[in-house]
Motif scaffolding. Structure first.
Motif, PDB file in Angstrom:
ATOM      1  N   VAL A  60       0.824  -1.204   0.000  1.00 36.91           N
ATOM      2  CA  VAL A  60       0.000   0.000   0.000  1.00 36.91           C
ATOM      3  C   VAL A  60       0.857   1.252   0.000  1.00 36.91           C
ATOM      4  O   VAL A  60       0.534   2.244  -0.640  1.00 36.91           O
ATOM      5  CB  VAL A  60      -0.932  -0.004   1.225  1.00 36.91           C
ATOM      6  CG1 VAL A  60      -1.693   1.304   1.327  1.00 36.91           C
ATOM      7  CG2 VAL A  60      -1.910  -1.163   1.134  1.00 36.91           C
ATOM      8  N   CYS A  61       1.983   1.204   0.720  1.00 34.25           N
ATOM      9  CA  CYS A  61       2.783   2.414   0.891  1.00 34.25           C
ATOM     10  C   CYS A  61       3.981   2.449  -0.037  1.00 34.25           C
ATOM     11  O   CYS A  61       4.915   3.206   0.192  1.00 34.25           O
ATOM     12  CB  CYS A  61       3.252   2.533   2.332  1.00 34.25           C
ATOM     13  SG  CYS A  61       1.899   2.725   3.497  1.00 34.25           S
ATOM     14  N   PRO A 119      -0.091   0.089   9.239  1.00 36.18           N
ATOM     15  CA  PRO A 119       0.375   1.069   8.262  1.00 36.18           C
ATOM     16  C   PRO A 119      -0.762   1.960   7.767  1.00 36.18           C
ATOM     17  O   PRO A 119      -1.937   1.572   7.791  1.00 36.18           O
ATOM     18  CB  PRO A 119       0.916   0.194   7.120  1.00 36.18           C
ATOM     19  CG  PRO A 119       1.230  -1.115   7.758  1.00 36.18           C
ATOM     20  CD  PRO A 119       0.203  -1.291   8.835  1.00 36.18           C
ATOM     21  N   THR A 120      -0.406   3.147   7.325  1.00 39.73           N
ATOM     22  CA  THR A 120      -1.394   4.074   6.778  1.00 39.73           C
ATOM     23  C   THR A 120      -2.201   3.394   5.673  1.00 39.73           C
ATOM     24  O   THR A 120      -1.654   2.653   4.859  1.00 39.73           O
ATOM     25  CB  THR A 120      -0.684   5.315   6.210  1.00 39.73           C
ATOM     26  OG1 THR A 120       0.067   5.927   7.252  1.00 39.73           O
ATOM     27  CG2 THR A 120      -1.690   6.315   5.668  1.00 39.73           C
ATOM     28  N   VAL A 131       7.870   6.037   6.525  1.00 39.30           N
ATOM     29  CA  VAL A 131       6.811   5.260   5.886  1.00 39.30           C
ATOM     30  C   VAL A 131       6.862   3.818   6.377  1.00 39.30           C
ATOM     31  O   VAL A 131       7.929   3.266   6.612  1.00 39.30           O
ATOM     32  CB  VAL A 131       6.980   5.305   4.358  1.00 39.30           C
ATOM     33  CG1 VAL A 131       6.253   4.155   3.688  1.00 39.30           C
ATOM     34  CG2 VAL A 131       6.453   6.619   3.821  1.00 39.30           C
ATOM     35  N   GLN A 132       5.718   3.222   6.551  1.00 37.41           N
ATOM     36  CA  GLN A 132       5.614   1.818   6.917  1.00 37.41           C
ATOM     37  C   GLN A 132       5.229   1.005   5.685  1.00 37.41           C
ATOM     38  O   GLN A 132       4.190   1.253   5.066  1.00 37.41           O
ATOM     39  CB  GLN A 132       4.566   1.618   8.002  1.00 37.41           C
ATOM     40  CG  GLN A 132       4.899   2.268   9.341  1.00 37.41           C
ATOM     41  CD  GLN A 132       3.746   2.120  10.320  1.00 37.41           C
ATOM     42  OE1 GLN A 132       2.738   2.793  10.225  1.00 37.41           O
ATOM     43  NE2 GLN A 132       3.900   1.196  11.254  1.00 37.41           N
ATOM     44  N   CYS A 133       6.055   0.032   5.344  1.00 37.95           N
ATOM     45  CA  CYS A 133       5.737  -0.844   4.208  1.00 37.95           C
ATOM     46  C   CYS A 133       4.841  -2.006   4.623  1.00 37.95           C
ATOM     47  O   CYS A 133       4.162  -2.593   3.789  1.00 37.95           O
ATOM     48  CB  CYS A 133       7.030  -1.393   3.600  1.00 37.95           C
ATOM     49  SG  CYS A 133       8.193  -0.139   3.019  1.00 37.95           S
ATOM     50  N   GLY A 134       4.863  -2.354   5.908  1.00 35.98           N
ATOM     51  CA  GLY A 134       4.040  -3.467   6.374  1.00 35.98           C
ATOM     52  C   GLY A 134       4.581  -4.823   5.965  1.00 35.98           C
ATOM     53  O   GLY A 134       3.815  -5.756   5.703  1.00 35.98           O
ATOM     54  N   ILE A 135       5.908  -4.970   5.923  1.00 41.33           N
ATOM     55  CA  ILE A 135       6.512  -6.217   5.445  1.00 41.33           C
ATOM     56  C   ILE A 135       6.190  -7.390   6.375  1.00 41.33           C
ATOM     57  O   ILE A 135       5.759  -8.448   5.918  1.00 41.33           O
ATOM     58  CB  ILE A 135       8.030  -6.038   5.281  1.00 41.33           C
ATOM     59  CG1 ILE A 135       8.320  -5.068   4.126  1.00 41.33           C
ATOM     60  CG2 ILE A 135       8.712  -7.387   5.017  1.00 41.33           C
ATOM     61  CD1 ILE A 135       9.770  -4.702   3.967  1.00 41.33           C
TER      62      ILE A 135
END
Length: 281
Positions: A10-11, A82-83, A188-192
């Motif tokens: 998403v990010c 994450p956003t 930024v958060q990638c959310g891995i």
């Protein structure tokens, strides 16, 4: 047999983090909460030469995991995501468990952009929180400058020089302050770990675009046609790719002409996908 798995984050079009903002291609290590290691003769502001990472393979694969916590089937989380991620639920079967997530849908994404108006955000919002179309009000808004561009209060700022950060134009924004210390900027958060833990457990490796975006947009898992080409020299610290070991400088030869994979910064090999040539786009 493993296959190449495409994962859209998403990010991925957003921004870099803390001490990592000068180290392209290290974002996955940050999100995996790895410890950066520098050689004694390396300057403190240099990118780490290697990392020490938690072993995700030892985690119970009949559970979901995030930030050191364990979740059972059906457990839902809605905090610290994450956003643009509204909620996630632990889902799966057998030994293939992971989070299934719902994402925010922004009204402005469903309509034509209004170029005469200002979409205003907060630093943590996915969707705009206000729309200003009164020219008199817009002209009175505080201004910010970054990389030669002008922004007004409420605009989000993405600097090409720090692609893993997003900033908000507000009264606190200062383009003379290091972005990692700027009170108006967040990593930024990638959310891995949230989205791709199962691939980390399988020994798959991150794939980054060659255009400087922050987050890896897919993970490459080993397949039978992959070949290891020994171009490096035997080193104390090595990279892993599935069950294979690479010395620093070794290359993974694939059948994809737009994908370059190698061992650069242990303990994981990684790939770069070219998207900026006529052949690769």
């Amino acid at each position: 047999m493993f296959t190449v798995k495409l994962v859209v984050f998403v990010c991925a079009v957003a921004s870099f983090c803390g001490a990592f903002h000068t180290c392209p291609g290290h974002k996955h290590y940050e999100e995996m909460k790895c410890t950066p290691i520098r050689d004694k003769d390396e300057p403190k502001d240099a990118c780490p030469s290697r990392y020490e990472c938690p072993d995700f393979k030892v985690l119970d694969r009949t559970k979901c995991h995030l930030d050191g916590k364990q979740f059972s089937l059906g457990n839902e989380i809605s905090n610290s995501l994450p956003t643009c991620t509204s909620s996630c639920t632990c889902d799966g079967s057998d030994d293939e468990f992971g989070f299934s997530c719902k994402f925010d849908e922004c009204p402005e994404a469903k309509s034509a952009p209004r170029f005469d108006c200002v979409y205003q955000f907060t630093i943590d919002s996915c969707c705009s929180t206000n729309l200003l179309c009164d020219k008199a009000i817009i002209e009175k808004l505080p201004r910010c400058w970054s990389d030669g561009h002008e922004y007004v209060k409420g605009n989000l700022i993405y600097s090409p020089n720090a692609p893993c950060y997003k900033c908000l134009c507000d009264e606190k924004y200062d383009n003379k302050t290091d972005i990692s210390q700027n009170p108006s900027c967040n990593p930024v958060q990638c959310g891995i770990e949230l989205h791709q833990l199962s691939y980390l457990q399988l020994g798959c490796i991150p794939v980054y675009f060659n255009d400087g975006l922050c987050c890896p947009f897919e993970f490459k898992c080993p397949i039978e046609t992959d070949m290891i080409e020994a171009k490096g020299i035997k080193s104390e610290h090595v990279c892993k790719y599935g069950n294979q070991t690479l010395n620093i400088g070794d290359v993974i030869k694939t059948t994809d002409p737009c994908l370059e994979c190698s061992c650069q910064t242990p303990p994981m090999a990684q790939c770069v996908r070219t998207i900026t040539t006529e052949k690769c786009h």
